[in-house]
Write a protein that holds these residues in place. Sequence first.
Motif, short mmCIF file in Angstrom:
data_model
loop_
_atom_site.label_atom_id
_atom_site.label_comp_id
_atom_site.label_asym_id
_atom_site.label_seq_id
_atom_site.Cartn_x
_atom_site.Cartn_y
_atom_site.Cartn_z
N VAL A 1 0.84 -1.21 0.00
CA VAL A 1 0.00 0.00 0.00
C VAL A 1 0.87 1.26 0.00
N GLY A 2 2.14 1.10 0.39
CA GLY A 2 3.04 2.25 0.35
C GLY A 2 3.58 2.67 1.71
N ASP B 1 -4.85 1.51 0.21
CA ASP B 1 -4.46 1.88 -1.14
C ASP B 1 -5.69 2.44 -1.87
N ASN C 1 -3.66 6.19 0.65
CA ASN C 1 -2.46 6.51 -0.14
C ASN C 1 -2.70 6.38 -1.64
N LYS C 2 -1.75 6.84 -2.37
CA LYS C 2 -1.73 6.80 -3.84
C LYS C 2 -2.76 7.76 -4.46
#
Length: 440
Positions: free
Chosen positions: A14-15, A92, A120-121
């Motif tokens: 997911v980062g 995400d 995120n993203k």
Amino acid sequence: MAKPIVAIVGRPNVGKSTLFNKIIGHRISIVEDQPGVTRDRIYAEVEWLDHYFTLIDTGGIDADTEEIIPAQMREQAQLAIETADVTVFMVDGRAGLTTSDREVAEMLRKSHKPVLLAMNKVDTSNRLDSFYEFYELGIGDPIEISSAQGLGIGDLLDEIVKHFPENKGVIYDDDVIKVAIIGKPNVGKSSIVNSILGENRVIVSDIAGTTRDAIDTPFNDGEDQYVLIDTAGLRRKSKIKENIEKYSVIRSIAAVERADVCLLVIDATEGVTEQDTKVAGFSHENGKGTIIVVNKWDLIEKDNNTMNKFIKEIRTELAYLSYAPILFISALTRQRMPKVLETVKFISNQRAMRVPTGGLNEVIGEATLLNQPPSDKGKRLKIFYGTQGSIKPPTFVLFINDKKLMHFSYERYIENRIRENFGFEGTPIRFIYREKSGRD
Ligand SMILES: Nc1nc2c(ncn2[C@@H]2O[C@H](COP(=O)(O)OP(=O)(O)OP(=O)(O)O)[C@@H](O)[C@H]2O)c(=O)[nH]1
Ligand SMILES: Nc1nc2c(ncn2[C@@H]2O[C@H](COP(=O)(O)OP(=O)(O)OP(=O)(O)O)[C@@H](O)[C@H]2O)c(=O)[nH]1
């Protein structure tokens, strides 16, 4: 007061690491970079708008098999619940809501501890369709960020610091000596606690990670008040050995944060391991006292040189802890166990010691006469005078002509002269430099 702990959790990919690394961009290093101090991306010291906290990355779930991801995520979330003051749950935004997101969110929600939802993203200012889906998780408004682009991170940090507890954990009187017992699973931490307490209050077992959670045991030796902060294994066993070890590092970090003196327990049959260097580095960087305790000494076949060989190995592997005393003990046979508490008390006093300014300046003056300060392009470092600014850890303020001229090796020299003259055994020493012109 101990610094708050913030954990980032979430599905693989997911980062989390990307965010961690972005935040480390704001990182401050309390101690100057010192050679030999192991830095690990498991934790970072962060400053945001005058708030200081420890950020831990519980990440790195091995995504090899789809089946074990949910189990690992639960473990990761449990760890965050037990260890962190604020948990950042990352999802995400591009992938949208998943089943494992729901499951973890539920655990976090039930814990009633502060949780922030980072979506995120979100790489552009356009709202992603998935935004409203995430409300379903019941942990508040999604905070839109892009770790990769560095968007929304300031807002996230603002939210994080808003949720810090006013008073962290139990506050003990300043004169209570707080001792963290840290080390790998199965090195004998609980046995040492038992032995110190002289009674069977802790269950000792052969299997790694079977004893209870970090817990405080206050006691009194007739003279001083102590609290033992034990970091014995996870309550529930992890199936993955790497996780057990990693989680025990994170637990140790939380314990060290609250301690005055750390007993770094090393298994005599294994020597210094990578994990030992990680937690030792944390103790050092955080200005805590450290005692290196080599346990299970009864299991070692010894000749005249065994202890020296051990000392040499430890001094090499843990070079930055050159000030830490080393004890060889057996919690099982109680060999040299009485030394442990005695040394804790001694180190705690050393860490709280204050030296008179006159004496300090005599030592500095003599040191600079014996070994000239370094110079650069014809300009020589001048130390006008010094004073001990604070204790726990001992911190010296040195007034000098130019900070750029103070090199690590000369600082180390001054530190050694101070130690030779005053002691400060078992505790790191810090220096703060103030520039002034010679005429002031
Ligand atoms: N588009 C986009 N991609 C991102 C963003 N943040 C991270 N990524 C990408 O997502 C992938 C996973 O990022 P990581 O930071 O390694 O994810 P992680 O959650 O730490 O993953 P694990 O270590 O497996 O738990 C990488 O390819 C990143 O480049 C973002 O804000 N936007
Ligand atoms: N021979 C010997 N065995 C010891 C000694 N200290 C502890 N042990 C044994 O080592 C095992 C682990 O001891 P524990 O005290 O449970 O270790 P721990 O570090 O608390 O372990 P976790 O709870 O997994 O973190 C037990 O079987 C103890 O009996 C020692 O000095 N000598």
